[in-house]
Design a protein around this motif. Structure first.
Motif, PDB file in Angstrom:
ATOM      1  N   LEU A  13      43.653  49.636  76.904  1.00 13.42           N
ATOM      2  CA  LEU A  13      43.193  50.707  76.018  1.00 13.42           C
ATOM      3  C   LEU A  13      42.460  50.147  74.810  1.00 13.42           C
ATOM      4  O   LEU A  13      41.425  50.682  74.390  1.00 13.42           O
ATOM      5  CB  LEU A  13      44.382  51.570  75.578  1.00 13.42           C
ATOM      6  N   ILE A  14      42.986  49.066  74.239  1.00 12.84           N
ATOM      7  CA  ILE A  14      42.318  48.452  73.091  1.00 12.84           C
ATOM      8  C   ILE A  14      40.946  47.924  73.498  1.00 12.84           C
ATOM      9  O   ILE A  14      39.950  48.108  72.782  1.00 12.84           O
ATOM     10  CB  ILE A  14      43.183  47.319  72.499  1.00 12.84           C
ATOM     11  N   ALA A  15      40.868  47.294  74.656  1.00 11.60           N
ATOM     12  CA  ALA A  15      39.584  46.777  75.126  1.00 11.60           C
ATOM     13  C   ALA A  15      38.582  47.907  75.343  1.00 11.60           C
ATOM     14  O   ALA A  15      37.400  47.784  74.996  1.00 11.60           O
ATOM     15  CB  ALA A  15      39.782  45.983  76.415  1.00 11.60           C
ATOM     16  N   LEU A  16      39.037  49.032  75.904  1.00 11.28           N
ATOM     17  CA  LEU A  16      38.150  50.181  76.106  1.00 11.28           C
ATOM     18  C   LEU A  16      37.706  50.771  74.772  1.00 11.28           C
ATOM     19  O   LEU A  16      36.557  51.200  74.613  1.00 11.28           O
ATOM     20  CB  LEU A  16      38.874  51.254  76.925  1.00 11.28           C
ATOM     21  N   MET A  17      38.604  50.790  73.805  1.00 12.73           N
ATOM     22  CA  MET A  17      38.327  51.444  72.532  1.00 12.73           C
ATOM     23  C   MET A  17      37.368  50.646  71.659  1.00 12.73           C
ATOM     24  O   MET A  17      36.445  51.203  71.067  1.00 12.73           O
ATOM     25  CB  MET A  17      39.638  51.678  71.778  1.00 12.73           C
ATOM     26  N   VAL A  18      37.582  49.347  71.557  1.00 12.84           N
ATOM     27  CA  VAL A  18      36.777  48.544  70.637  1.00 12.84           C
ATOM     28  C   VAL A  18      35.671  47.766  71.334  1.00 12.84           C
ATOM     29  O   VAL A  18      34.856  47.120  70.677  1.00 12.84           O
ATOM     30  CB  VAL A  18      37.673  47.579  69.825  1.00 12.84           C
ATOM     31  N   GLY A  19      35.652  47.812  72.683  1.00 12.73           N
ATOM     32  CA  GLY A  19      34.592  47.129  73.401  1.00 12.73           C
ATOM     33  C   GLY A  19      34.795  45.626  73.493  1.00 12.73           C
ATOM     34  O   GLY A  19      33.874  44.886  73.835  1.00 12.73           O
ATOM     35  N   ARG A  20      36.007  45.178  73.161  1.00 13.60           N
ATOM     36  CA  ARG A  20      36.317  43.751  73.258  1.00 13.60           C
ATOM     37  C   ARG A  20      37.822  43.598  73.387  1.00 13.60           C
ATOM     38  O   ARG A  20      38.575  44.450  72.960  1.00 13.60           O
ATOM     39  CB  ARG A  20      35.840  42.999  72.012  1.00 13.60           C
ATOM     40  N   ARG A  21      38.277  42.509  73.941  1.00 13.45           N
ATOM     41  CA  ARG A  21      39.712  42.261  74.065  1.00 13.45           C
ATOM     42  C   ARG A  21      40.232  41.641  72.773  1.00 13.45           C
ATOM     43  O   ARG A  21      39.559  40.848  72.129  1.00 13.45           O
ATOM     44  CB  ARG A  21      40.011  41.336  75.246  1.00 13.45           C
ATOM     45  N   MET A  22      41.437  42.041  72.404  1.00 18.83           N
ATOM     46  CA  MET A  22      42.072  41.485  71.207  1.00 18.83           C
ATOM     47  C   MET A  22      43.380  40.831  71.669  1.00 18.83           C
ATOM     48  O   MET A  22      44.388  41.503  71.865  1.00 18.83           O
ATOM     49  CB  MET A  22      42.309  42.581  70.188  1.00 18.83           C
ATOM     50  N   ASP A  23      43.323  39.530  71.877  1.00 20.47           N
ATOM     51  CA  ASP A  23      44.476  38.840  72.448  1.00 20.47           C
ATOM     52  C   ASP A  23      45.697  38.899  71.537  1.00 20.47           C
ATOM     53  O   ASP A  23      46.827  38.890  72.000  1.00 20.47           O
ATOM     54  CB  ASP A  23      44.115  37.381  72.748  1.00 20.47           C
ATOM     55  N   GLU A  24      45.446  38.934  70.239  1.00 16.77           N
ATOM     56  CA  GLU A  24      46.547  39.027  69.298  1.00 16.77           C
ATOM     57  C   GLU A  24      46.220  40.093  68.263  1.00 16.77           C
ATOM     58  O   GLU A  24      45.172  40.063  67.636  1.00 16.77           O
ATOM     59  CB  GLU A  24      46.788  37.686  68.598  1.00 16.77           C
ATOM     60  N   ILE A  25      47.137  41.021  68.088  1.00 20.03           N
ATOM     61  CA  ILE A  25      46.941  42.040  67.056  1.00 20.03           C
ATOM     62  C   ILE A  25      47.068  41.416  65.674  1.00 20.03           C
ATOM     63  O   ILE A  25      46.336  41.756  64.747  1.00 20.03           O
ATOM     64  CB  ILE A  25      47.971  43.174  67.224  1.00 20.03           C
ATOM     65  N   TYR A  26      48.000  40.466  65.521  1.00 20.79           N
ATOM     66  CA  TYR A  26      48.237  39.853  64.219  1.00 20.79           C
ATOM     67  C   TYR A  26      47.611  38.465  64.195  1.00 20.79           C
ATOM     68  O   TYR A  26      47.999  37.590  64.972  1.00 20.79           O
ATOM     69  CB  TYR A  26      49.740  39.771  63.925  1.00 20.79           C
ATOM     70  N   PRO A  27      46.631  38.242  63.329  1.00 21.60           N
ATOM     71  CA  PRO A  27      45.962  36.937  63.279  1.00 21.60           C
ATOM     72  C   PRO A  27      46.957  35.830  62.918  1.00 21.60           C
ATOM     73  O   PRO A  27      47.959  36.078  62.252  1.00 21.60           O
ATOM     74  CB  PRO A  27      44.920  37.124  62.160  1.00 21.60           C
ATOM     75  N   PRO A  28      46.685  34.615  63.348  1.00 17.83           N
ATOM     76  CA  PRO A  28      47.593  33.508  63.018  1.00 17.83           C
ATOM     77  C   PRO A  28      47.590  33.195  61.524  1.00 17.83           C
ATOM     78  O   PRO A  28      46.629  33.494  60.818  1.00 17.83           O
ATOM     79  CB  PRO A  28      47.026  32.342  63.831  1.00 17.83           C
ATOM     80  N   ARG A  29      48.693  32.607  61.071  1.00 23.20           N
ATOM     81  CA  ARG A  29      48.761  32.183  59.681  1.00 23.20           C
ATOM     82  C   ARG A  29      47.741  31.087  59.421  1.00 23.20           C
ATOM     83  O   ARG A  29      47.503  30.221  60.269  1.00 23.20           O
ATOM     84  CB  ARG A  29      50.175  31.678  59.344  1.00 23.20           C
ATOM     85  N   LEU A  30      47.162  31.107  58.231  1.00 25.25           N
ATOM     86  CA  LEU A  30      46.185  30.105  57.842  1.00 25.25           C
ATOM     87  C   LEU A  30      46.859  29.068  56.943  1.00 25.25           C
ATOM     88  O   LEU A  30      47.802  29.381  56.209  1.00 25.25           O
ATOM     89  CB  LEU A  30      45.019  30.760  57.107  1.00 25.25           C
ATOM     90  N   ALA A  31      46.363  27.860  56.984  1.00 20.96           N
ATOM     91  CA  ALA A  31      46.936  26.807  56.165  1.00 20.96           C
ATOM     92  C   ALA A  31      46.671  27.090  54.686  1.00 20.96           C
ATOM     93  O   ALA A  31      45.553  27.509  54.319  1.00 20.96           O
ATOM     94  CB  ALA A  31      46.336  25.459  56.556  1.00 20.96           C
ATOM     95  N   PRO A  32      47.669  26.893  53.820  1.00 23.14           N
ATOM     96  CA  PRO A  32      47.450  27.121  52.389  1.00 23.14           C
ATOM     97  C   PRO A  32      46.515  26.073  51.809  1.00 23.14           C
ATOM     98  O   PRO A  32      46.298  25.003  52.386  1.00 23.14           O
ATOM     99  CB  PRO A  32      48.861  26.984  51.787  1.00 23.14           C
ATOM    100  N   ALA A  33      45.948  26.396  50.655  1.00 21.06           N
ATOM    101  CA  ALA A  33      45.057  25.449  49.995  1.00 21.06           C
ATOM    102  C   ALA A  33      45.834  24.199  49.587  1.00 21.06           C
ATOM    103  O   ALA A  33      47.013  24.289  49.235  1.00 21.06           O
ATOM    104  CB  ALA A  33      44.429  26.120  48.767  1.00 21.06           C
ATOM    105  N   PRO A  34      45.203  23.029  49.635  1.00 22.44           N
ATOM    106  CA  PRO A  34      45.896  21.786  49.250  1.00 22.44           C
ATOM    107  C   PRO A  34      46.440  21.884  47.824  1.00 22.44           C
ATOM    108  O   PRO A  34      45.788  22.420  46.923  1.00 22.44           O
ATOM    109  CB  PRO A  34      44.792  20.733  49.356  1.00 22.44           C
ATOM    110  N   GLY A  35      47.648  21.359  47.636  1.00 23.01           N
ATOM    111  CA  GLY A  35      48.245  21.357  46.310  1.00 23.01           C
ATOM    112  C   GLY A  35      48.703  22.713  45.830  1.00 23.01           C
ATOM    113  O   GLY A  35      48.812  22.954  44.627  1.00 23.01           O
ATOM    114  N   ALA A  36      48.962  23.652  46.766  1.00 22.12           N
ATOM    115  CA  ALA A  36      49.372  25.002  46.383  1.00 22.12           C
ATOM    116  C   ALA A  36      50.680  24.963  45.598  1.00 22.12           C
ATOM    117  O   ALA A  36      51.600  24.206  45.908  1.00 22.12           O
ATOM    118  CB  ALA A  36      49.527  25.872  47.630  1.00 22.12           C
ATOM    119  N   ASP A  37      50.764  25.799  44.548  1.00 19.85           N
ATOM    120  CA  ASP A  37      51.954  25.889  43.711  1.00 19.85           C
ATOM    121  C   ASP A  37      53.071  26.574  44.496  1.00 19.85           C
ATOM    122  O   ASP A  37      52.846  27.570  45.171  1.00 19.85           O
ATOM    123  CB  ASP A  37      51.625  26.706  42.453  1.00 19.85           C
ATOM    124  N   VAL A  38      54.283  26.034  44.424  1.00 16.89           N
ATOM    125  CA  VAL A  38      55.401  26.631  45.158  1.00 16.89           C
ATOM    126  C   VAL A  38      56.360  27.363  44.227  1.00 16.89           C
ATOM    127  O   VAL A  38      57.356  27.921  44.682  1.00 16.89           O
ATOM    128  CB  VAL A  38      56.182  25.559  45.954  1.00 16.89           C
TER     129      VAL A  38
END
Length: 503
Positions: free
Chosen positions: A236-261
């Motif tokens: 249904l998602i492929a029919l609706m948006v015209g493309r397949r979406m293998d993951e609904i939730y994008p993967p986490r991205l690496a934080p910027a170097p030296g990020a404050d904790v």
């Protein structure tokens, strides 16, 4: 079986143009009695235009419609209702200064000798609310109700007259799970009576649970019809948006170097009389802290308090420094942005252009030496945010109210991103937007976290919180019951805390 007997409503080659803009190109639909037929498509696909044609708000430019075997061409919503079509719009059409009963019975109030019979009106409204099992007082003013309660009243209003076909447009967008279950029970009873239901929703799990038939549309045209048990969410998602979406939730991205904790926001003993008490948590740069709870748990009240919209006691620190948040200006000054759950009334100026909606929270940055607005600088900044977030608009001067729901939500996000917030509160950020727009908003959230923004994410959709949050703060009855790390999260654990049944 002939078409009249098989289908209660049929559409063939329905087209609609607004000047040079072709909103519907070639639409078809076959709706059977006693079944739920979902219309699925992204924002801007043509769903709203099609529904407005069905109830007589717009007249089609071409094509034919058949209702119960007879040509159907309503000239107005009143005409459509007289022929057996009822609709519950996503955007509430209630009068806040009138009672629940008066809103439910509006346009067909019981009267005698030209005067409304108030006693009979309340009795009929009370009987309907009782039959539907809705947790609302028919004597209460609608303006005093929560958004979820108003949605239930809107549903009752749509059901106050018998209908052959009932259209439900995003009816659960502001309902809790328990309130949605009330609606699902109502739908089951209507199906048993032979009522045909046209259902519009962006919640895929809900669609797969309720639907009998699903019609997918894209760019104003019919794409395909599938029976629920012969398809999948992925198809249904492929029919609706015209493309397949293998993951609904994008993967986490690496934080910027030296990020404050160190915590950017630290809250201790936060209380608001009658709403919540002794709430404490912290959130670090680049962290997504989810807030989950049933309607009435106090989660949105906490967010309002953090934006200076509630009088509170307790300790709030930003970057280790105590702050007093007496109003939204105080919150903005210390780096807090707030994407409210009610974008139509609280997040946007619908009659203002995209440009000024994006810049309104950061106007000080566009003031010249004499205090006058530097329009060129404002336009460049707004254009940059439009491009960054992928806002689909023909111009920066397009009125915000003319955009689709997903693009309106991106404009609200752009408004706060322009303030460069240290903490961004997202209260129901994907409410009423389609799967494609949700994916884009999720991507933006991930990118903001990677850039070091601390995010407080409030959502009624448990999969959304589980899919995005690093930790989840779970609220019930005005209290923070638990804060659970991602690695320990399960839907069962979250719901046990949210319902107060955790041992």
């Amino acid at each position: 079986m002939n078409q009249a007997a098989e289908f209660v409503l049929s559409l063939r080659d329905i087209r609609k143009s607004f000047g040079p803009v072709e909103a519907l190109k070639s639409m078809r639909l076959d709706v059977r009695p006693g079944r739920v037929h979902t219309i699925l498509g992204e924002n801007g696909a043509g769903k709203s235009t099609l529904m407005k044609i069905l109830v007589g708000v717009h007249q089609p430019s071409g094509g034919e419609m058949v209702l119960d075997g007879r040509p159907y061409a309503p000239h107005s919503p009143k005409d459509a209702a007289a022929q057996g079509l009822a609709i519950v719009f996503q955007e509430l059409s209630l009068c806040n200064n009138l009672s629940v009963a008066e809103n439910i019975m509006a346009t067909h109030e019981p009267a005698r000798l030209g005067f409304i019979n108030d006693r009979k009106l309340r009795a009929e409204a009370r009987a309907l609310v009782r039959d539907l099992g809705l947790p609302v007082d028919v004597g209460a003013k609608v303006g005093h109700l929560s958004i979820a309660q108003r949605q239930l009243v809107e549903i009752a209003k749509g059901l106050s007259k018998p209908a052959k076909v009932l259209i439900l447009d995003e009816p659960t967008s502001s309902l809790s799970d328990s309130e949605a279950e009330i609606l699902f029970g109502i739908i089951d009873r209507l199906k048993a009576r032979g009522t045909a239901i046209i259902y519009i929703s962006h919640r895929m799990e809900e669609i797969m649970r309720l639907s009998d038939d699903i019609t997918v549309i894209r760019d104003g045209a019919y794409v395909a019809m599938r029976k629920r048990d012969e398809t999948s969410i992925e198809e249904l998602i492929a029919l609706m948006v015209g493309r397949r979406m293998d993951e609904i939730y994008p993967p986490r991205l690496a934080p910027a170097p030296g990020a404050d904790v160190r915590p950017v926001l630290d809250v201790r003993g936060l209380s608001c009389a009658g709403r919540f008490r002794d709430v404490g948590f912290e959130v670090r740069p680049g962290e997504i802290l989810g807030f989950f709870g049933l309607i009435g748990s106090g989660r949105s009240d906490v967010m309002n308090a953090l934006f200076g919209m509630r009088s509170t006691s307790g300790d709030i620190r930003v970057d280790g420094k105590p702050v007093r948040l007496r109003n939204p200006a105080d919150a903005i000054a210390v780096g807090i942005g707030f994407v409210t759950e009610n974008r139509k009334e609280e997040g946007l100026a619908l009659d203002a252009p995209v440009r000024s909606n994006i810049s309104m929270a950061a106007l000080d940055g566009f003031a010249g030496k004499a205090g006058f607005l530097r329009f060129g600088k404002e336009r460049r900044a707004a254009r940059a945010e439009v491009q960054r977030l992928g806002v689909r608009t023909s111009s920066l001067e397009t009125l915000a109210g003319k955009l689709s729901g997903g693009n309106q939500q991106k404009v609200v996000l752009a408004k706060w991103l322009l303030t460069r917030p240290r903490v961004l509160i997202l209260d129901e950020p994907t409410r009423g937007v389609d799967v494609g727009a949700k994916f884009e908003i999720y991507r933006i959230i991930r990118e903001l976290a990677a850039e070091g923004t601390a995010i407080l994410l409030v959502s009624s959709e448990l999969p959304e919180v589980l899919g995005l949050a690093d930790r989840i703060a779970i609220m019930a009855e005005g209290e923070l019951k638990a804060t659970v790390a991602r690695g320990d999260l399960t839907p069962e654990l979250v719901m046990a805390h949210a319902t107060g049944t955790h041992q």
